[in-house]
Design a protein around this motif. Sequence first.
Motif, PDB file in Angstrom:
ATOM      1  N   ARG A 184       0.827  -1.210   0.000  1.00 33.54           N
ATOM      2  CA  ARG A 184       0.000   0.000   0.000  1.00 33.54           C
ATOM      3  C   ARG A 184       0.865   1.266   0.000  1.00 33.54           C
ATOM      4  O   ARG A 184       0.521   2.265  -0.654  1.00 33.54           O
ATOM      5  CB  ARG A 184      -0.952  -0.010   1.198  1.00 33.54           C
ATOM      6  CG  ARG A 184      -2.067  -1.040   1.042  1.00 33.54           C
ATOM      7  CD  ARG A 184      -3.100  -0.980   2.148  1.00 33.54           C
ATOM      8  NE  ARG A 184      -2.631  -1.607   3.379  1.00 33.54           N
ATOM      9  CZ  ARG A 184      -2.262  -0.969   4.488  1.00 33.54           C
ATOM     10  NH1 ARG A 184      -2.324   0.363   4.532  1.00 33.54           N
ATOM     11  NH2 ARG A 184      -1.868  -1.630   5.555  1.00 33.54           N
ATOM     12  N   ALA A 185       1.997   1.232   0.687  1.00 31.70           N
ATOM     13  CA  ALA A 185       2.908   2.380   0.673  1.00 31.70           C
ATOM     14  C   ALA A 185       3.496   2.585  -0.715  1.00 31.70           C
ATOM     15  O   ALA A 185       3.677   3.728  -1.164  1.00 31.70           O
ATOM     16  CB  ALA A 185       4.021   2.177   1.698  1.00 31.70           C
ATOM     17  N   TRP A 186       3.777   1.487  -1.414  1.00 29.51           N
ATOM     18  CA  TRP A 186       4.276   1.572  -2.788  1.00 29.51           C
ATOM     19  C   TRP A 186       3.228   2.190  -3.706  1.00 29.51           C
ATOM     20  O   TRP A 186       3.546   3.053  -4.528  1.00 29.51           O
ATOM     21  CB  TRP A 186       4.665   0.164  -3.248  1.00 29.51           C
ATOM     22  CG  TRP A 186       4.918  -0.006  -4.707  1.00 29.51           C
ATOM     23  CD1 TRP A 186       6.020   0.379  -5.407  1.00 29.51           C
ATOM     24  CD2 TRP A 186       4.043  -0.657  -5.652  1.00 29.51           C
ATOM     25  NE1 TRP A 186       5.887   0.013  -6.732  1.00 29.51           N
ATOM     26  CE2 TRP A 186       4.685  -0.624  -6.895  1.00 29.51           C
ATOM     27  CE3 TRP A 186       2.795  -1.267  -5.543  1.00 29.51           C
ATOM     28  CZ2 TRP A 186       4.109  -1.177  -8.049  1.00 29.51           C
ATOM     29  CZ3 TRP A 186       2.217  -1.815  -6.672  1.00 29.51           C
ATOM     30  CH2 TRP A 186       2.874  -1.759  -7.907  1.00 29.51           C
ATOM     31  N   LEU A 187       1.970   1.772  -3.573  1.00 31.27           N
ATOM     32  CA  LEU A 187       0.898   2.377  -4.359  1.00 31.27           C
ATOM     33  C   LEU A 187       0.835   3.882  -4.105  1.00 31.27           C
ATOM     34  O   LEU A 187       0.698   4.681  -5.049  1.00 31.27           O
ATOM     35  CB  LEU A 187      -0.442   1.735  -4.011  1.00 31.27           C
ATOM     36  CG  LEU A 187      -0.643   0.276  -4.387  1.00 31.27           C
ATOM     37  CD1 LEU A 187      -1.964  -0.243  -3.805  1.00 31.27           C
ATOM     38  CD2 LEU A 187      -0.611   0.068  -5.888  1.00 31.27           C
ATOM     39  N   ALA A 188       0.964   4.272  -2.841  1.00 30.39           N
ATOM     40  CA  ALA A 188       0.903   5.695  -2.496  1.00 30.39           C
ATOM     41  C   ALA A 188       2.068   6.469  -3.118  1.00 30.39           C
ATOM     42  O   ALA A 188       1.900   7.620  -3.537  1.00 30.39           O
ATOM     43  CB  ALA A 188       0.903   5.870  -0.984  1.00 30.39           C
ATOM     44  N   ARG A 189       3.242   5.848  -3.184  1.00 33.08           N
ATOM     45  CA  ARG A 189       4.386   6.530  -3.808  1.00 33.08           C
ATOM     46  C   ARG A 189       4.145   6.759  -5.294  1.00 33.08           C
ATOM     47  O   ARG A 189       4.501   7.820  -5.831  1.00 33.08           O
ATOM     48  CB  ARG A 189       5.660   5.717  -3.587  1.00 33.08           C
ATOM     49  CG  ARG A 189       6.243   5.850  -2.193  1.00 33.08           C
ATOM     50  CD  ARG A 189       7.623   5.234  -2.088  1.00 33.08           C
ATOM     51  NE  ARG A 189       7.603   3.778  -2.128  1.00 33.08           N
ATOM     52  CZ  ARG A 189       7.423   3.005  -1.061  1.00 33.08           C
ATOM     53  NH1 ARG A 189       7.209   3.550   0.142  1.00 33.08           N
ATOM     54  NH2 ARG A 189       7.430   1.691  -1.173  1.00 33.08           N
ATOM     55  N   ILE A 190       3.550   5.786  -5.961  1.00 30.00           N
ATOM     56  CA  ILE A 190       3.225   5.977  -7.374  1.00 30.00           C
ATOM     57  C   ILE A 190       2.204   7.088  -7.537  1.00 30.00           C
ATOM     58  O   ILE A 190       2.337   7.964  -8.411  1.00 30.00           O
ATOM     59  CB  ILE A 190       2.711   4.660  -7.986  1.00 30.00           C
ATOM     60  CG1 ILE A 190       3.822   3.608  -7.985  1.00 30.00           C
ATOM     61  CG2 ILE A 190       2.195   4.888  -9.411  1.00 30.00           C
ATOM     62  CD1 ILE A 190       3.368   2.234  -8.429  1.00 30.00           C
ATOM     63  N   GLU A 191       1.196   7.077  -6.704  1.00 33.75           N
ATOM     64  CA  GLU A 191       0.130   8.077  -6.794  1.00 33.75           C
ATOM     65  C   GLU A 191       0.619   9.474  -6.454  1.00 33.75           C
ATOM     66  O   GLU A 191      -0.028  10.466  -6.830  1.00 33.75           O
ATOM     67  CB  GLU A 191      -1.025   7.663  -5.884  1.00 33.75           C
ATOM     68  CG  GLU A 191      -1.732   6.407  -6.399  1.00 33.75           C
ATOM     69  CD  GLU A 191      -2.557   5.700  -5.341  1.00 33.75           C
ATOM     70  OE1 GLU A 191      -2.640   6.220  -4.195  1.00 33.75           O
ATOM     71  OE2 GLU A 191      -3.103   4.621  -5.647  1.00 33.75           O
ATOM     72  N   ALA A 192       1.753   9.581  -5.784  1.00 30.86           N
ATOM     73  CA  ALA A 192       2.325  10.888  -5.438  1.00 30.86           C
ATOM     74  C   ALA A 192       3.238  11.432  -6.533  1.00 30.86           C
ATOM     75  O   ALA A 192       3.727  12.572  -6.420  1.00 30.86           O
ATOM     76  CB  ALA A 192       3.104  10.783  -4.135  1.00 30.86           C
ATOM     77  N   GLN A 193       3.459  10.670  -7.596  1.00 30.47           N
ATOM     78  CA  GLN A 193       4.349  11.117  -8.664  1.00 30.47           C
ATOM     79  C   GLN A 193       3.712  12.254  -9.466  1.00 30.47           C
ATOM     80  O   GLN A 193       2.486  12.301  -9.626  1.00 30.47           O
ATOM     81  CB  GLN A 193       4.664   9.954  -9.612  1.00 30.47           C
ATOM     82  CG  GLN A 193       5.436   8.811  -8.988  1.00 30.47           C
ATOM     83  CD  GLN A 193       6.787   9.253  -8.467  1.00 30.47           C
ATOM     84  OE1 GLN A 193       7.630   9.749  -9.213  1.00 30.47           O
ATOM     85  NE2 GLN A 193       6.987   9.069  -7.169  1.00 30.47           N
ATOM     86  N   PRO A 194       4.533  13.174  -9.977  1.00 34.16           N
ATOM     87  CA  PRO A 194       3.980  14.233 -10.840  1.00 34.16           C
ATOM     88  C   PRO A 194       3.256  13.629 -12.038  1.00 34.16           C
ATOM     89  O   PRO A 194       3.713  12.642 -12.623  1.00 34.16           O
ATOM     90  CB  PRO A 194       5.234  15.003 -11.283  1.00 34.16           C
ATOM     91  CG  PRO A 194       6.266  14.710 -10.242  1.00 34.16           C
ATOM     92  CD  PRO A 194       5.991  13.314  -9.774  1.00 34.16           C
ATOM     93  N   ASN A 195       2.121  14.221 -12.373  1.00 31.17           N
ATOM     94  CA  ASN A 195       1.310  13.824 -13.527  1.00 31.17           C
ATOM     95  C   ASN A 195       0.614  12.473 -13.350  1.00 31.17           C
ATOM     96  O   ASN A 195       0.142  11.890 -14.329  1.00 31.17           O
ATOM     97  CB  ASN A 195       2.127  13.794 -14.823  1.00 31.17           C
ATOM     98  CG  ASN A 195       2.680  15.149 -15.197  1.00 31.17           C
ATOM     99  OD1 ASN A 195       2.059  16.176 -14.932  1.00 31.17           O
ATOM    100  ND2 ASN A 195       3.856  15.163 -15.795  1.00 31.17           N
ATOM    101  N   PHE A 196       0.534  11.972 -12.106  1.00 36.21           N
ATOM    102  CA  PHE A 196      -0.203  10.729 -11.902  1.00 36.21           C
ATOM    103  C   PHE A 196      -1.631  10.874 -12.405  1.00 36.21           C
ATOM    104  O   PHE A 196      -2.282  11.907 -12.191  1.00 36.21           O
ATOM    105  CB  PHE A 196      -0.220  10.343 -10.423  1.00 36.21           C
ATOM    106  CG  PHE A 196      -1.129   9.180 -10.139  1.00 36.21           C
ATOM    107  CD1 PHE A 196      -0.705   7.890 -10.403  1.00 36.21           C
ATOM    108  CD2 PHE A 196      -2.409   9.388  -9.649  1.00 36.21           C
ATOM    109  CE1 PHE A 196      -1.550   6.806 -10.174  1.00 36.21           C
ATOM    110  CE2 PHE A 196      -3.259   8.310  -9.413  1.00 36.21           C
ATOM    111  CZ  PHE A 196      -2.825   7.027  -9.669  1.00 36.21           C
ATOM    112  N   LYS A 197      -2.127   9.839 -13.066  1.00 34.53           N
ATOM    113  CA  LYS A 197      -3.488   9.848 -13.603  1.00 34.53           C
ATOM    114  C   LYS A 197      -4.221   8.601 -13.127  1.00 34.53           C
ATOM    115  O   LYS A 197      -3.823   7.487 -13.492  1.00 34.53           O
ATOM    116  CB  LYS A 197      -3.448   9.876 -15.133  1.00 34.53           C
ATOM    117  CG  LYS A 197      -4.814   9.930 -15.808  1.00 34.53           C
ATOM    118  CD  LYS A 197      -4.658   9.918 -17.319  1.00 34.53           C
ATOM    119  CE  LYS A 197      -6.008   9.976 -18.012  1.00 34.53           C
ATOM    120  NZ  LYS A 197      -6.709  11.269 -17.781  1.00 34.53           N
TER     121      LYS A 197
END
Length: 208
Positions: A184-197
């Motif tokens: 879940r922390a990994w998912l959150a890191r992806i979702e925090a990336q610039p331009n996440f869609k």
Amino acid sequence: MRPAITLYRHPKSGHCHRVELMLSFLALPYDTVDLDMANAAHKAQDFLAISPFGLVPAIRDDGFCLSDSNAILVYLVQTYAKDLHWMPQEPRHSAEVQRWLTVAADNIFAGPCAARLVKVFGTNHDHAAAVAKAHDLFKVMDAHLATRDWLASSTITIADVACYSYIAHAPEGGVDLAPYPNLRAWLARIEAQPNFKPMAPSSIPALT
């Protein structure tokens, strides 16, 4: 100005979302064509000329056509990425990327993807088996992510993009993510990336 890439998709497909996520991360202009797959638009001759196996996603980029989500990720990064971290060339990291692309095509497809297909689209996959496979996978991934932020390298790569969508939406298939804090922390890191869609919410006919 270069023409926008055309993405042929089903809006609730995790395979298609992988490509949209990569397009967004790379800030590439693109248009979408949503296929009426319930009425076999993906089997029409004009689409088969673009995607011979009749599968989404597919792209058309200035006359070049390509299908298969992981192949499209590789193409987009090798063609347009300014940041080389998306596909590291160091042999060990490159091999790790390839390993996780295989996981995306195999374990993720058989586990969280198949479970979601049953619940969201009403397919006839074995739901209990798919949920069990998802938990087997998530246990391995959670342990893998206990000491690292990203799947294949020290920074985000296409491996993370390829694996994200169906894991993020695993609860839609009846797979609980609560037991997997590192995942879940990994998912959150992806979702925090610039331009996440995020995957677009949409009420649409089921895949057939």
